[in-house]
Motif scaffolding. Sequence first.
Motif, PDB file in Angstrom:
ATOM      1  N   ASP A 102       0.756  -1.274  -0.049  1.00  0.00           N
ATOM      2  CA  ASP A 102       0.028   0.024   0.088  1.00  0.00           C
ATOM      3  C   ASP A 102       0.845   1.268  -0.049  1.00  0.00           C
ATOM      4  N   PRO A 103       0.401   2.372  -0.506  1.00  0.00           N
ATOM      5  CA  PRO A 103       1.055   3.611  -0.367  1.00  0.00           C
ATOM      6  C   PRO A 103       1.537   3.793   1.207  1.00  0.00           C
ATOM      7  N   GLN A 104       2.605   4.386   1.150  1.00  0.00           N
ATOM      8  CA  GLN A 104       3.163   4.640   2.681  1.00  0.00           C
ATOM      9  C   GLN A 104       3.305   6.344   2.736  1.00  0.00           C
ATOM     10  N   LEU A 105       3.267   6.820   4.032  1.00  0.00           N
ATOM     11  CA  LEU A 105       3.487   8.341   3.998  1.00  0.00           C
ATOM     12  C   LEU A 105       4.909   8.603   3.913  1.00  0.00           C
ATOM     13  N   LEU A 106       5.125   9.704   3.348  1.00  0.00           N
ATOM     14  CA  LEU A 106       6.503  10.158   2.999  1.00  0.00           C
ATOM     15  C   LEU A 106       7.509  10.120   4.225  1.00  0.00           C
ATOM     16  N   ASP A 107       6.840  10.726   5.456  1.00  0.00           N
ATOM     17  CA  ASP A 107       7.892  10.728   6.343  1.00  0.00           C
ATOM     18  C   ASP A 107       8.216   9.327   7.058  1.00  0.00           C
ATOM     19  N   ALA A 108       7.348   8.313   6.888  1.00  0.00           N
ATOM     20  CA  ALA A 108       7.760   6.923   7.346  1.00  0.00           C
ATOM     21  C   ALA A 108       8.717   6.340   6.406  1.00  0.00           C
ATOM     22  N   THR A 109       8.525   6.698   5.087  1.00  0.00           N
ATOM     23  CA  THR A 109       9.485   6.187   4.037  1.00  0.00           C
ATOM     24  C   THR A 109      10.931   6.733   3.891  1.00  0.00           C
ATOM     25  N   ILE A 110      10.851   8.002   4.409  1.00  0.00           N
ATOM     26  CA  ILE A 110      12.255   8.713   4.392  1.00  0.00           C
ATOM     27  C   ILE A 110      12.979   8.250   5.641  1.00  0.00           C
ATOM     28  N   GLY A 111      12.170   8.118   6.802  1.00  0.00           N
ATOM     29  CA  GLY A 111      12.699   7.597   7.800  1.00  0.00           C
ATOM     30  C   GLY A 111      13.266   6.195   7.764  1.00  0.00           C
ATOM     31  N   ARG A 112      12.768   5.384   7.071  1.00  0.00           N
ATOM     32  CA  ARG A 112      13.202   4.078   6.911  1.00  0.00           C
ATOM     33  C   ARG A 112      14.321   4.028   6.062  1.00  0.00           C
ATOM     34  N   LEU A 113      14.375   4.769   4.925  1.00  0.00           N
ATOM     35  CA  LEU A 113      15.316   4.949   3.954  1.00  0.00           C
ATOM     36  C   LEU A 113      16.699   5.381   4.698  1.00  0.00           C
ATOM     37  N   VAL A 114      16.443   6.478   5.655  1.00  0.00           N
ATOM     38  CA  VAL A 114      17.887   6.894   6.430  1.00  0.00           C
ATOM     39  C   VAL A 114      18.015   5.880   7.096  1.00  0.00           C
ATOM     40  N   GLU A 115      17.291   5.308   8.011  1.00  0.00           N
ATOM     41  CA  GLU A 115      17.845   4.035   8.802  1.00  0.00           C
ATOM     42  C   GLU A 115      18.430   3.058   8.248  1.00  0.00           C
TER      43      GLU A 115
END
Length: 188
Positions: free
Chosen positions: A72-85
């Motif tokens: 499903d589409p994810q929130l941008l904040d959660a996606t960027i946070g996961r990418l940074v991590e």
Amino acid sequence: MSEDEDPAAGTTAGAADEHIKPDGLDLARALTRATAGSTPKSRTRTRKRAQPGQPGQSSRGRVGAAHPDDRDPQLLDATIGRLVEEHGWQLDLKVHAVLGNWAELVGPEIADHSTPESFSDGKVVVRTDSTAWATQLRLLAPDVVRRLNAELGNGTVLQIEVLGPAGPTWKKGPRSVRDGRGPRDTYG
């Protein structure tokens, strides 16, 4: 049943039109009710639950489009946070955020004459606009390192390299002579 009767509502359409004008939502509900009763039983079937570990099952253990999953589409904040991590960029982002507030860290007067250029391996490189400000910042370097480590965590910044202004270049074109004296070699 006649044409004017609505099978789902149990009233005649003419009586309903007198009191309520159907809008898009009412029409959609009426169509849904009408088609729900006409669905063939052979097309409807119960979905077999997938066992854990079977292909086609999401990581949350649910199968089907009605439940949210990783597709499903994810929130941008959660996606960027996961990418940074995932990439380990937390420290770099934190350092660049602090260096972005350079004026608050060193004061407005020093910030007007110096700019942080880079951070790598515990070393911050700062460029000043004059040699006098470079000397001043070298004297303040231990205090600036202490302030940076207070913001970023102890031991993050180990050294500040202060560079003076970049010297002028005498290179004016795409070609140059190696070991040449520059523009002075044509002065007679």
